[in-house]
Enzyme design. Structure first.
Site, short mmCIF file in Angstrom:
data_model
loop_
_atom_site.label_atom_id
_atom_site.label_comp_id
_atom_site.label_asym_id
_atom_site.label_seq_id
_atom_site.Cartn_x
_atom_site.Cartn_y
_atom_site.Cartn_z
N VAL A 146 0.95 -1.21 0.00
CA VAL A 146 0.13 0.04 -0.03
C VAL A 146 0.87 1.19 0.09
CG1 VAL A 146 -1.83 1.08 1.17
CG2 VAL A 146 -1.51 -1.37 1.60
N CYS A 147 0.62 2.08 -0.64
CA CYS A 147 1.82 3.18 -1.03
C CYS A 147 1.20 4.72 -1.24
CB CYS A 147 2.52 2.85 -1.96
SG CYS A 147 3.04 1.14 -2.12
N THR A 148 1.79 5.79 -1.22
CA THR A 148 1.72 6.68 -1.87
C THR A 148 3.08 7.21 -2.58
OG1 THR A 148 0.72 7.67 0.27
CG2 THR A 148 1.49 9.42 -1.15
N ARG A 163 8.13 8.29 -3.18
CA ARG A 163 7.17 7.45 -2.68
C ARG A 163 7.51 6.96 -1.39
NH1 ARG A 163 5.48 2.82 -3.72
NH2 ARG A 163 6.18 1.63 -5.23
N ARG A 337 -5.14 8.72 2.65
CA ARG A 337 -3.90 9.68 2.62
C ARG A 337 -3.74 10.51 1.41
NH1 ARG A 337 -1.35 4.84 1.14
NH2 ARG A 337 -3.42 4.03 0.97
#
Ligand code: NAG
Ligand code: NAG
Ligand code: NAG
Ligand code: NAG
Ligand code: NAG
Ligand code: NAG
Ligand code: NAG
Length: 399
Positions: A146-148, A163, A337
């Site tokens: 799960v990332c930004t 990231r 987020r």
């Protein structure tokens, strides 16, 4: 460990489901929004755990020998991690999953494309870990990140790409330390890799020792690339199941990203390949280029591309930011987020965007959370790749 939270004896699968629902509800109350951080860079203090060390992988070597140094250095940590994953898998389907791993996955490794099959076999041989378990470990990241990710352009047309990688398996909550056991075990496995041919850098990545795909990488002077998980009904499980059953026309996303980093030479070429190759699981590819306007988020189903969202200075779109939800849809209310990250990007303004100011954005909770494993900062024009292992001391939300 879940039983304590949600009562009664149930089959492991339903306990897991209920556990996640409990956490979701809990996190809606616990989620504290904080003001956009500033002055976090260079990384220091409680949210910075450590630097990431560099290794060279020589692409001129036979695939089975390429990872020798990395595995030698990280073997203890790798064994611990693989054992933890296996223990967790044991709790599902009455241990049948582990039988499958030990029985079927070693055979399946031969059906993986070259050079990945040989590299995985090499890693198994050097580490002494059974081949099926290393293969499982390689599949694991396809499903649970799960990332930004954000690509932004400054007023001079420089492209920055950064990231947070959040290791998204909501399991193994350590009540004593208020951390996710798996996330903590993963942190020592993070390495920076310099992939070379003829002793020259071809591309660089931030990797997990033992994983041969790429989730974060840069081809200096040309492009940068990150992958975020896309959850979908027709999700990764369907494709992975098909692949195990022998229907193998889809590509693992981590292998596709490595393939383009290794062999594609321009932003446009990469964009085409990432949009057109059939995949095993839905995904978001976030791509940065080397000149103005070159930055996009590619929203993929397994078969086709739903959308390519590009930088567009004429529209005032100087950054594109992706978490784990389609950008035209609202994020899930208990995992937003995106709004805080965008708020901080907007506050920073295009005039003041840099690796340092993006690091501030990625250091603001809940963009930074208990699952955040590392933060990577990339700048295509200079070929920079910097990564930092993160911590999120309390108060901090689980994700
Ligand atoms: C991390 O690396 C930076 C730059 O190389 C260095 O200045 C800093 O002291 C390092 N920090 C730790 C904790 O090793
Ligand atoms: C909590 O962290 C400490 C120090 O890192 C470690 O020794 C301990 O085993 C951890 N607790 C649990 C329950 O894992
Ligand atoms: C790379 O460098 C090493 C020593 O620095 C040398 O032995 C080797 O031949 C070089 N490899 C290539 C492909 O140039
Ligand atoms: C890149 O191309 C070379 C030469 O064609 C090939 O040997 C290599 O396997 C390719 N890399 C990947 C990851 O597909
Ligand atoms: C940008 O990438 C293209 C394609 O790889 C390359 O031809 C061009 O020289 C690069 N431009 C700069 C400024 O590095
Ligand atoms: C950030 O700015 C963009 C463009 O002006 C706007 O569409 C968006 O709503 C803003 N987001 C937040 C969270 O402030
Ligand atoms: C620009 O960023 C720098 C470093 O991140 C910060 O010190 C400075 O206050 C910022 N300036 C503005 C106008 O936000």
């Amino acid at each position: 460990m879940f039983r304590k939270n949600c009562g009664k004896t149930m089959t492991p699968t339903s306990v897991h489901d209920i556990f996640i629902i409990c956490l979701f509800i809990f996190s809606r109350f616990a989620r504290g929004l904080e003001d956009c951080r500033s002055g976090m860079y260079p990384p220091k203090g409680p949210t910075f755990k450590s630097n990431v060390s560099w290794y060279t992988v020589d692409l001129d070597l036979p695939p089975s020998e390429r990872w020798t140094q990395v595995i030698k250095d990280k073997n203890t940590e790798l064994i611990t991690m693989v054992r933890t994953i296996k223990d967790l898998a044991n709790g599902f389907f009455n241990g049948k999953l582990v039988d499958l791993v030990d029985g079927a996955l070693p055979l399946i490794v031969d059906t993986l494309p070259h050079p990945f099959n040989e590299e995985i076999k090499g890693i198994a041989a050097i580490s002494g870990i059974p081949l099926g378990e290393i293969t499982l470990f390689n599949i694991f990241y396809e499903v649970f990140t799960v990332c930004t990710s954000v690509v932004a352009e400054d007023l001079n047309g420089n492209i920055y790409h950064a990231r947070n990688l959040d290791f998204g398996l909501f399991m193994g909550w350590d009540q004593q330390n208020k951390t996710w056991t798996l996330t903590e075990k993963l942190k020592p496995l993070v390495v920076n890799v310099n992939f070379q041919r003829g002793n020259k850098t071809v591309f660089k990545s931030t990797n997990f020792a033992g994983y041969v795909g790429i989730l974060t990488g840069i081809r200096p002077g040309e492009f940068s690339l990150t992958v975020n998980e896309r959850f979908n009904v027709d999700g990764g499980y369907v494709g992975i199941l098909e692949w195990i059953l022998g229907w193998r026309d889809g590509m693992w996303m981590g292998f596709l990203t490595r393939k383009v980093l290794e062999n594609a030479t321009s932003y446009e070429d990469v964009k085409d390949q990432l949009s057109q190759t059939k995949l095993l699981a839905p995904a978001y590819f976030i791509l940065g280029g080397n000149r103005t306007g070159q930055g996009c988020v590619i929203t993929r189903t397994r078969i086709n591309t739903l959308d390519i969202w590009e930088l567009d200075m004429k529209l005032g779109r100087w950054y594109v930011l992706e978490t784990n939800y389609d950008h035209w849809e609202k994020p899930l209310i208990f995992d937003d987020r995106r709004t805080p990250a965008m708020k901080c990007m907007n506050q920073t303004t295009q005039a003041n965007i840099s690796l340092s100011s993006i690091y501030n954005v990625l250091s603001t909770k809940p963009v930074l959370n208990k699952l955040t494993t590392y933060t990577s900062l990339m700048e295509v024009s200079t070929g920079t790749l910097e990564s930092y292992i993160r911590d999120c001391p309390n108060p901090c939300t689980p994700w």
